[in-house]
Design an enzyme around this catalytic site. Structure first.
Site, mmCIF file in Angstrom:
data_model
loop_
_atom_site.group_PDB
_atom_site.id
_atom_site.type_symbol
_atom_site.label_atom_id
_atom_site.label_comp_id
_atom_site.label_asym_id
_atom_site.label_seq_id
_atom_site.Cartn_x
_atom_site.Cartn_y
_atom_site.Cartn_z
ATOM 1 C CB CYS A 42 -0.964 0.002 1.253
ATOM 2 S SG CYS A 42 -2.128 1.347 1.237
ATOM 3 C CG ASP A 44 -0.607 4.223 5.301
ATOM 4 O OD1 ASP A 44 0.230 4.549 5.970
ATOM 5 O OD2 ASP A 44 -1.805 4.201 5.612
ATOM 6 N NE ARG A 46 -0.715 5.177 8.710
ATOM 7 C CZ ARG A 46 -2.047 4.816 8.845
ATOM 8 N NH1 ARG A 46 -2.488 4.954 10.212
ATOM 9 N NH2 ARG A 46 -2.707 4.422 8.091
ATOM 10 C CG HIS A 98 -1.704 -1.070 5.971
ATOM 11 N ND1 HIS A 98 -2.335 -0.263 6.567
ATOM 12 C CD2 HIS A 98 -1.605 -0.476 4.665
ATOM 13 C CE1 HIS A 98 -2.617 0.821 6.019
ATOM 14 N NE2 HIS A 98 -2.361 0.542 4.920
ATOM 15 C CB CYS A 101 -6.057 -0.745 4.418
ATOM 16 S SG CYS A 101 -5.541 0.277 2.567
#
Length: 202
Positions: A42, A44, A46, A98, A101
């Site tokens: 992803c 993302d 993080r 994750h 999400c």
């Protein structure tokens, strides 16, 4: 919050630190790459791919998008996969989602998100395929299970691409893994979805 200038300064500090530890590191790195892994994750911020598995630059080829989707019409991800499998000849492709999400959550929040709604349709299809399993779960449990199911569906999508099929048909050692990362714990769980040949597909 860091400014772009701060990032440039931090880059210089990082490069100098690496050179002190290994004076020939960048010289060797500049000669080419031969990673053993392709990470599809992803976007993302993080979930930084190499960092969460503690690998150095050059050890992992990476592709990231919203909710780690493998769409058969997405030439961006397919081009990355083609290069990694056919040229770099990676032995392991890891699809890592994750928990929590935002892309998975947005696919089911009944909101209009604009252009990205076309992309989220792939995740909505996952929810539709597994509606019976998801029915009756709490919202948090449903989101977490959807994140896992999305990884499973993307593993299947990847394995059905001509790229992976051709690699297996030619006898190439290629393994596709499905993992999920916990933002709260910083740990990855193997969802035990590994596929190493057509015979592993159910």
């Amino acid at each position: 919050m860091n400014t772009p200038t701060d990032l440039l300064d931090q880059n210089k500090e990082w490069a100098n630190r690496i050179k002190k530890e290994d004076p020939r590191f960048f010289e060797q790195l500049s000669k080419g790459q031969s990673p053993n892994y392709l990470w599809i994750g992803c976007a993302d911020s993080r979930v930084p791919a190499s960092q969460v598995v503690d690998l150095a630059p050059g050890d992992m080829f990476v592709h990231r998008n919203i909710a780690n989707v493998i769409a058969h019409t997405d030439f961006n991800s397919l081009s990355v996969i083609q290069y990694a499998v056919a040229v770099l000849r990676v032995e392991h492709v890891i699809i890592c989602g994750h928990y929590g999400c935002g892309g998975v959550k947005a696919a089911f929040d009944d909101q209009n998100h604009g252009l990205i709604d076309n992309w989220l349709r792939h995740i909505q299809d996952v929810g539709r395929l597994h509606a019976d399993e998801l029915d009756g779960l709490s919202e948090d449990d449903k989101l977490n299970r959807l994140c896992e199911l999305n990884v499973a569906e993307q593993v299947r999508n990847l394995c059905q691409t001509p790229i992976v099929q051709n690699a297996w048909d030619s006898g190439q050692d290629l393994n596709v893994h499905g993992w999920i990362y916990s933002l709260a714990q910083g740990e990855i769980t193997d969802l035990e979805l590994t596929v190493s040949s057509n015979s592993d597909l159910s």
